[in-house]
Design a protein around this motif. Structure first.
Motif, mmCIF file in Angstrom:
data_model
loop_
_atom_site.group_PDB
_atom_site.id
_atom_site.type_symbol
_atom_site.label_atom_id
_atom_site.label_comp_id
_atom_site.label_asym_id
_atom_site.label_seq_id
_atom_site.Cartn_x
_atom_site.Cartn_y
_atom_site.Cartn_z
ATOM 1 N N VAL A 150 0.846 -1.187 0.000
ATOM 2 C CA VAL A 150 0.000 0.000 0.000
ATOM 3 C C VAL A 150 0.887 1.244 0.000
ATOM 4 O O VAL A 150 1.689 1.435 0.922
ATOM 5 N N ARG A 151 0.747 2.043 -1.040
ATOM 6 C CA ARG A 151 1.456 3.332 -1.086
ATOM 7 C C ARG A 151 0.728 4.295 -0.170
ATOM 8 O O ARG A 151 -0.489 4.359 -0.172
ATOM 9 N N LEU A 152 1.487 5.045 0.585
ATOM 10 C CA LEU A 152 0.903 6.017 1.498
ATOM 11 C C LEU A 152 1.303 7.409 1.039
ATOM 12 O O LEU A 152 2.386 7.889 1.351
ATOM 13 N N ARG A 153 0.436 8.007 0.271
ATOM 14 C CA ARG A 153 0.655 9.356 -0.243
ATOM 15 C C ARG A 153 -0.582 10.165 0.074
ATOM 16 O O ARG A 153 -1.687 9.735 -0.211
ATOM 17 N N TYR A 154 -0.388 11.323 0.638
ATOM 18 C CA TYR A 154 -1.528 12.181 0.969
ATOM 19 C C TYR A 154 -1.331 13.526 0.299
ATOM 20 O O TYR A 154 -0.255 14.112 0.369
ATOM 21 N N THR A 155 -2.366 14.008 -0.335
ATOM 22 C CA THR A 155 -2.350 15.331 -0.931
ATOM 23 C C THR A 155 -3.633 16.049 -0.533
ATOM 24 O O THR A 155 -4.726 15.527 -0.749
ATOM 25 N N SER A 156 -3.483 17.225 0.054
ATOM 26 C CA SER A 156 -4.640 18.011 0.463
ATOM 27 C C SER A 156 -5.406 18.498 -0.757
ATOM 28 O O SER A 156 -4.824 18.818 -1.789
ATOM 29 N N GLN A 157 -6.711 18.556 -0.627
ATOM 30 C CA GLN A 157 -7.559 19.082 -1.689
ATOM 31 C C GLN A 157 -8.083 20.479 -1.355
ATOM 32 O O GLN A 157 -8.809 21.073 -2.129
ATOM 33 N N ALA A 158 -7.688 20.993 -0.200
ATOM 34 C CA ALA A 158 -8.162 22.312 0.240
ATOM 35 C C ALA A 158 -7.426 23.414 -0.509
ATOM 36 O O ALA A 158 -6.260 23.259 -0.862
ATOM 37 N N PRO A 159 -8.096 24.531 -0.743
ATOM 38 C CA PRO A 159 -7.397 25.661 -1.369
ATOM 39 C C PRO A 159 -6.392 26.261 -0.380
ATOM 40 O O PRO A 159 -6.572 26.183 0.835
ATOM 41 N N ILE A 160 -5.346 26.837 -0.905
ATOM 42 C CA ILE A 160 -4.321 27.453 -0.058
ATOM 43 C C ILE A 160 -4.823 28.807 0.439
ATOM 44 O O ILE A 160 -5.324 29.613 -0.336
ATOM 45 N N VAL A 161 -4.706 29.026 1.753
ATOM 46 C CA VAL A 161 -5.085 30.296 2.365
ATOM 47 C C VAL A 161 -3.825 30.883 2.986
ATOM 48 O O VAL A 161 -3.220 30.275 3.873
ATOM 49 N N ALA A 162 -3.417 32.039 2.522
ATOM 50 C CA ALA A 162 -2.214 32.676 3.048
ATOM 51 C C ALA A 162 -2.481 33.211 4.451
ATOM 52 O O ALA A 162 -3.486 33.891 4.685
ATOM 53 N N PRO A 163 -1.605 32.899 5.401
ATOM 54 C CA PRO A 163 -1.797 33.421 6.756
ATOM 55 C C PRO A 163 -1.459 34.909 6.836
ATOM 56 O O PRO A 163 -0.622 35.411 6.083
ATOM 57 N N ALA A 164 -2.106 35.585 7.749
ATOM 58 C CA ALA A 164 -1.796 36.994 8.016
ATOM 59 C C ALA A 164 -0.435 37.058 8.708
ATOM 60 O O ALA A 164 0.014 36.076 9.300
ATOM 61 N N PRO A 165 0.221 38.208 8.667
ATOM 62 C CA PRO A 165 1.541 38.331 9.303
ATOM 63 C C PRO A 165 1.539 37.981 10.793
ATOM 64 O O PRO A 165 2.541 37.511 11.323
ATOM 65 N N ASP A 166 0.417 38.211 11.472
ATOM 66 C CA ASP A 166 0.358 37.916 12.904
ATOM 67 C C ASP A 166 -0.308 36.570 13.202
ATOM 68 O O ASP A 166 -0.696 36.306 14.340
ATOM 69 N N ALA A 167 -0.428 35.701 12.210
ATOM 70 C CA ALA A 167 -1.073 34.396 12.400
ATOM 71 C C ALA A 167 -0.260 33.533 13.362
ATOM 72 O O ALA A 167 0.959 33.689 13.504
ATOM 73 N N ALA A 168 -0.960 32.621 13.995
ATOM 74 C CA ALA A 168 -0.325 31.722 14.966
ATOM 75 C C ALA A 168 0.586 30.713 14.269
ATOM 76 O O ALA A 168 0.364 30.343 13.117
ATOM 77 N N LYS A 169 1.603 30.273 15.006
ATOM 78 C CA LYS A 169 2.491 29.213 14.524
ATOM 79 C C LYS A 169 1.997 27.899 15.108
ATOM 80 O O LYS A 169 1.777 27.793 16.318
ATOM 81 N N VAL A 170 1.827 26.903 14.237
ATOM 82 C CA VAL A 170 1.385 25.576 14.665
ATOM 83 C C VAL A 170 2.416 24.563 14.171
ATOM 84 O O VAL A 170 2.707 24.483 12.978
ATOM 85 N N ILE A 171 2.960 23.814 15.107
ATOM 86 C CA ILE A 171 4.004 22.839 14.783
ATOM 87 C C ILE A 171 3.445 21.438 14.997
ATOM 88 O O ILE A 171 3.014 21.091 16.096
ATOM 89 N N VAL A 172 3.458 20.635 13.945
ATOM 90 C CA VAL A 172 3.034 19.243 14.029
ATOM 91 C C VAL A 172 4.278 18.402 14.265
ATOM 92 O O VAL A 172 5.238 18.468 13.499
#
Length: 192
Positions: free
Chosen positions: A28-50
């Motif tokens: 089983v190949r495990l490849r994931y690609t998001s289908q959501a449109p890209i939304v540019a964060p504002a300069p003061d947007a939060a940082k989220v680290i996965v």
């Protein structure tokens, strides 16, 4: 009349062999690609680290075929799940990043950690499949306080066209059903 049946029989046999050869393999190949449109964060947007999730599954296989043989992933399951979440967050209005070590993330933003408990794919027939995914996720604030912690489960039963990529597409769809709303929740929690 008998001579006409022989070529027809050979054609049917060749077609059956061709279809089975094009069907899902045990890998089983495990490849994931998001289908959501890209939304540019504002300069003061939060940082989220996965942070790459931990894998607490007892088995290295990801399921079984109808003949009892295992489905074997071609890459790490925990990376697949955490990278999928990162890809979804990268399309939300936050500054998302992905690391493999939790220590490198602490104090640099909201931190999302997780544990993969179950990923299972079962071939019920040549065209019928069932998959289950279970993971636990915790989000902490930049100062280390827990924002939320929960266990997420997803299941999908589907009839598919038996192609080589059928298992990859099915597992991706099942994972997407979990990580898309999770990414929305994380992005909303980071804006509070």
């Amino acid at each position: 009349m008998r001579l006409l049946r022989m070529p027809l029989l050979l054609c049917l046999l060749a077609a059956a062999m061709l279809i089975s050869a094009c069907g899902p393999t045990e890998h089983v190949r495990l490849r994931y690609t998001s289908q959501a449109p890209i939304v540019a964060p504002a300069p003061d947007a939060a940082k989220v680290i996965v942070v790459r999730f931990d894998d607490a599954r007892a088995k290295t296989s990801v399921g079984k075929r109808k003949d009892g043989t295992p489905f074997t992933p071609l890459s790490g399951m925990a990376h697949w799940v955490s990278d999928a979440l990162y890809q979804e967050l990268a399309r939300r209005p936050v500054f998302a990043s992905y690391v493999t070590d939790k220590n490198s993330a602490e104090g640099k933003g909201y931190v999302v950690t997780g544990t993969l408990h179950k990923v299972w794919l079962e071939e019920e027939s040549t065209i019928d499949y069932r998959t289950n995914i279970e993971l636990a996720v915790t989000m902490t604030s930049p100062d280390g306080e827990t924002v939320f912690s929960e266990t997420l489960r997803g299941a999908l039963t589907k009839r598919v066209v038996p192609t080589e990529n059928a298992t990859q597409e099915l597992m991706t769809e099942a994972l997407r059903d979990i990580v898309v709303p999770l990414a929305d929740k994380i992005a909303a929690s980071a804006r509070k």
